[in-house]
Structures are given as structure tokens and as C-alpha cells.
Design an enzyme around this catalytic site. Structure first.
Site: not given
Lengths: 106, 383
Positions: B173-174, B197, B275
Site C-alpha cells: 500500500h505505502e 487510497e 480512507h
């Protein structure tokens, strides 16, 4: 700075969860209340700009909203991790600790 | 060359500049002094960064290059180097998780999508572990990944989060935030932020599935499995399959994600709910992937990657993403293909049917450059 009430909210982070607290310093243990007041004084909190948000590329960082109420009125500061110096980080950490305790009790 | 943001260790320039213009007289003086110090420190750090980067570049030509740093529970980034490419595993499991997680992410993008690292040009993958004390988060700071140890500062009975390197999809994800930063550059607010996101969740989940060699139906589609301690009633921080069901806990509350446009959450918190509303495009991807079957990184992942790499723009919204993935599916697999139909099904089920104008007619021989490339990658049927 004679603080009457503090409202704190932490949003964002990769988990996107909201941590919040709403309390009077007099309800905290003496030492914690003193540390909190000292930090707010050191930061000249009531003189800080209202918006000190994240860098545009700072994905998943926390956003903190802190409102301090005094006899003179209230002052709100919105700030991200990337916008905070060490003293401000200490304030975030302390308020997050208080929020965790408060959320657990409620 | 890196121009690292001096976050946390000193007041960053933009904040000092804010205070220098808006603060009290005393604050202005302090801010100006901070700016001077900051410039001096940045000069030193820049010199060090140039020296280290030059040293690494010799060994980094053409391959994956990972470095893991240890912040030693402080907030200075990047910290002390604890593992470099080619070095044996550390005695610290967190270091190895960060190293391996960035490696698998590199492999997915490189092997499947032919992308050489985050920037497409072999960028070194830097990760910092043990960031601060009690830091229950992981983030991309524009140049590197940063991982906290959870709330390890609390008594075991009160802890909610484990270390953030425990879940490989968190690392994927990062790193995908980095890819987005170099490609679509989706603004981190409102719908473009929720798409940003969602892209990170999509490719984060694909990194995990790629590592485990799971098909779309075998995968759990949970983001951050293992991140919660046993004190939390939850399986992870998000569910791509069923947004809003990942956790329901007395302390953390209930997972707020919607899985359909009719439940879109309008809020100013969390950069406009980036998010939260990411649940909608997340579910569109999940439905598309399951509809297509097999390994999700092959067809569904390829379609989403082309949209991220070539089509989405900074201000793209959900409907744009629906239209552009639909168009990408048409270009990759042909107009009216089962792949394009699967994309349409995914978006329609979340309330965002794609604009039918996208896509191209497949060439009569089923050929074309993209088809040939996909056949080479094994993601399209042989002629």
C-alpha cells in the site's frame, strides 16, 4: 494560559480511524495536567496559525485537530505529522494517550 | 537526488514560514532562526545524502535496491542503516519484514507490469522501521516508507495494534502511494484522494496475493490482516470484498467504509474521507477480479495499472476511474470482451456504471501491440 477544556481529534493514518477526546484538565492526574499546560504554554498555542496541514504528498499521515478553550475564548489548530516539531509531537502523543484512555472508558 | 523533507526533527520550512508571517513577534523571531538553522542542517544532510546515494548507485544499476533504516523510536528520518541489498537477514524481524515486503512489491510491479521500481526508473526503496514510540501508523512521506511499532508502549491488555510491517499488503500500500505520486498524481483529498487510497489498497492486496500465489477467490481481500492484537474485534482495517465489515469494536468503533455510491460519506475529516470512501472503488475492483477469476494481478490488475499509469489524472473522480478502467479493458482485451464486461459489472454494482463510449474495437486477428505484450506476460489468451 488557563485552560478550561480541550477537544482533540486524530484522523487519517493508514487505518483511517478517528481517535477523539473531550475533557477538562482538572479531570486529569495532576502531573499529566501540568505537563499538558506546560506544553501548551511552550508552544504559545493560542498564537499558532489555525491551519498547519500536511504536505501534499504526505499519504497516510495523521491529521490532528486541537481546540483549547480558555476564559478568553477558544482556539483551534489543525495540523499534520509532517508539520509538527518535537514539542508539538509531544503534545500529540499526550493527547492521543488521553484519547485512548477516554475511548476505552466510554 | 533526494531533497528530503526535514519532518519532525526540526520545524519544517513551510510551518516556519507560516509562523514567520502569521505568528506573534516572539514566534516570528524564533521561526526565522529556525529557518536559518534548517537551511544549514539541510545543507549538511544534502551533502551526506549525495555521498550515500553516489555510493549506493554503483551497486544499484539495473536491479532492485532496498535499504532499511532504524529510527530507534525517534522521529528523525531516515535513521540508521540496518540492512542493505545483498546483506544477510537481520536479527530484527521488523527489519526483515520491511526488506522482504518492499522486495515482493518491487517484484510484482517489475515482473507483471514491467515497471522498474516506484518511479519506473530503478528508484531505491527506502524504509524506516521503529518510528517513534507508540506510533500506530505507517505512511509514505513522499520519498520513503515509514513504519511504527503499533501501540507497544501500552500494557499488553490495552494494546490494539501490532507492528505495521506485520502485514505485507500495508507495505505494498505505502509503495503504491509512491507509484501514484509519479504517475496519476491523484490529489490527496475527496474523491481523487479516495482513488489514491484505493489504488494503494488494490496493489497492496495484489502484492499479498502475488506472494501467496492466491487466486481471486482464494484471497481474503482484507487489508492489514494481523495488524490488530487479540484485544480488537476485527480481522483487519478494511475489507475490499465487504467494505464496512472489517471491524466492530468497543474502542475503535465500527468500520465506516461504504461499498456503494448511495452510501458515500461526505465529511471534512480524513482529507474528505479518503480512507472511508475508498471502499467504493475497492469493491468495484474486487467484483471485477472475482468475475474474471484466476490471479487478480493478471487481468484486473493490468487494467487498473494501465488506468493508474496512463489514464487517471490529479483530479479524477470515481466516475472517471470507472470510465477509464472500462476504456483500458477495451484497449487491452477488446471492446465487448469478457474483461470489459467484468469491469462494467464491478462499477455497476457499486452504483457507477461506466460510460460505454470507452474502448476500441479489437483488431480482426486479435493482435495489436498491447495484446502481444499481454500474451508475452501470460495475461491474455494465446491466439
Amino acid at each position: 494560559m488557563e485552560v478550561e477544556r480541550i477537544k482533540f481529534e486524530r484522523t487519517g493514518g493508514i487505518a483511517g480511524m478517528r481517535f477523539a477526546a473531550d475533557f477538562k484538565p482538572e479531570d486529569l492526574p495532576d502531573e499529566q495536567a501540568r505537563t499538558l499546560t506546560d506544553l501548551l504554554d511552550d508552544l504559545d498555542f493560542d498564537e499558532l496559525p489555525e491551519q498547519m496541514t500536511n504536505e501534499p504528498s504526505a499519504s497516510d499521515q495523521f491529521t490532528y485537530t486541537i481546540t483549547v478553550e480558555t476564559k478568553k475564548g477558544e482556539h483551534t489548530v489543525v495540523m499534520g505529522d509532517a508539520s509538527a516539531d518535537e514539542k508539538m509531537q509531544s503534545l500529540f502523543d499526550l493527547l492521543t494517550q488521553i484519547a485512548r484512555r477516554q475511548m476505552r472508558k466510554s | 537526488m533526494h531533497n528530503r523533507l526535514p519532518i519532525n526533527c526540526i520545524i519544517p520550512p513551510h510551518m516556519s514560514k507560516n509562523i514567520a508571517t502569521k505568528g506573534t513577534e516572539a514566534q516570528k523571531v524564533r521561526a526565522i532562526n529556525t529557518l536559518k538553522t534548517s537551511e544549514q542542517m539541510r545543507g549538511q544532510r544534502q551533502a551526506l545524502a549525495e555521498f550515500s546515494a553516489a555510493a549506493f548507485r554503483v551497486a544499484a544499476v539495473g536491479g532492485k535496491e532496498r535499504v532499511v533504516y532504524d529510527a530507534k523510536n525517534g522521529s528523525n528520518l531516515p535513521g540508521t542503516i540496518v540492512r542493505r541489498e545483498g546483506e544477510p537477514p537481520s536479527a530484527d524481524v521488523t527489519v526483515n519484514e520491511a526488506f522482504d515486503g518492499s522486495g515482493t512489491t518491487y517484484d510484482l510491479f517489475n515482473d507483471v507490469y514491467k515497471r522498474n521500481s516506484i518511479d519506473g526508473n530503478g528508484m531505491r526503496l527506502d524504509s524506516t522501521v521503529h518510528y517513534k514510540k507508540g506510533y500506530d501508523n505507517a505512511f509514505w512521506d513522499g520519498e520513503q516508507m515509514v513504519y511504527g511499532d503499533g501501540d507497544e508502549d501500552l500494557p499488553a491488555s490495552e494494546r490494539l495494534f501490532n507492528r505495521f510491517t506485520i502485514a505485507i499488503d500495508i507495505m505494498g500500500h505505502e509503495l503504491t502511494h509512491g507509484v501514484t505520486q509519479f504517475e496519476a498524481k491523484l490529489t490527496y483529498s475527496q474523491q481523487p484522494g479516495a482513488l489514491n487510497e484505493s489504488m494503494s489498497d488494490v496493489f497492496g492486496s495484489l502484492v499479498k496475493q502475488y506472494q501467496l500465489k492466491q487466486t481471486a477467490t482464494e484471497a481474503d481481500w482484507i487489508i492489514g490482516q494481523g495488524l490488530f492484537t487479540a484485544n480488537v474485534n476485527g480481522v483487519g482495517i478494511r475489507s475490499m470484498k465487504a467494505p464496512g465489515t472489517a471491524y466492530d469494536d468497543p474502542v475503535l468503533g465500527k468500520d465506516p467504509q461504504p461499498g456503494h455510491m448511495k452510501d458515500y460519506v461526505t465529511t471534512i475529516s480524513d482529507n474528505g474521507g479518503v480512507h472511508i470512501n475508498s471502499g467504493i472503488p475497492n469493491r468495484a475492483f474486487y467484483i471485477t477480479a472475482v468475475e474474471l477469476g484466476g490471479y487478480a494481478w493478471e487481468k484486473a490488475g493490468q487494467i487498473w495499472y494501465v488506468a493508474l499509469n496512463d489514464k487517471l489524472e490529479a483530479n479524477s473522480k470515481f466516475q472517471d476511474c470507472a470510465n477509464l478502467t472500462y476504456r483500458a479493458a477495451g484497449e487491452l482485451f477488446g471492446a465487448g470482451s469478457i474483461e470489459q464486461q467484468a469491469v462494467q459489472k464491478g462499477w455497476t454494482e457499486v452504483g457507477l456504471p461506466a460510460d460505454g463510449g470507452g474502448g476500441t474495437t479489437p483488431p480482426p486477428d486479435g493482435g495489436g501491440c498491447l495484446q502481444a505484450l499481454l500474451r508475452f506476460l501470460g495475461a491474455a489468451p494465446a491466439k
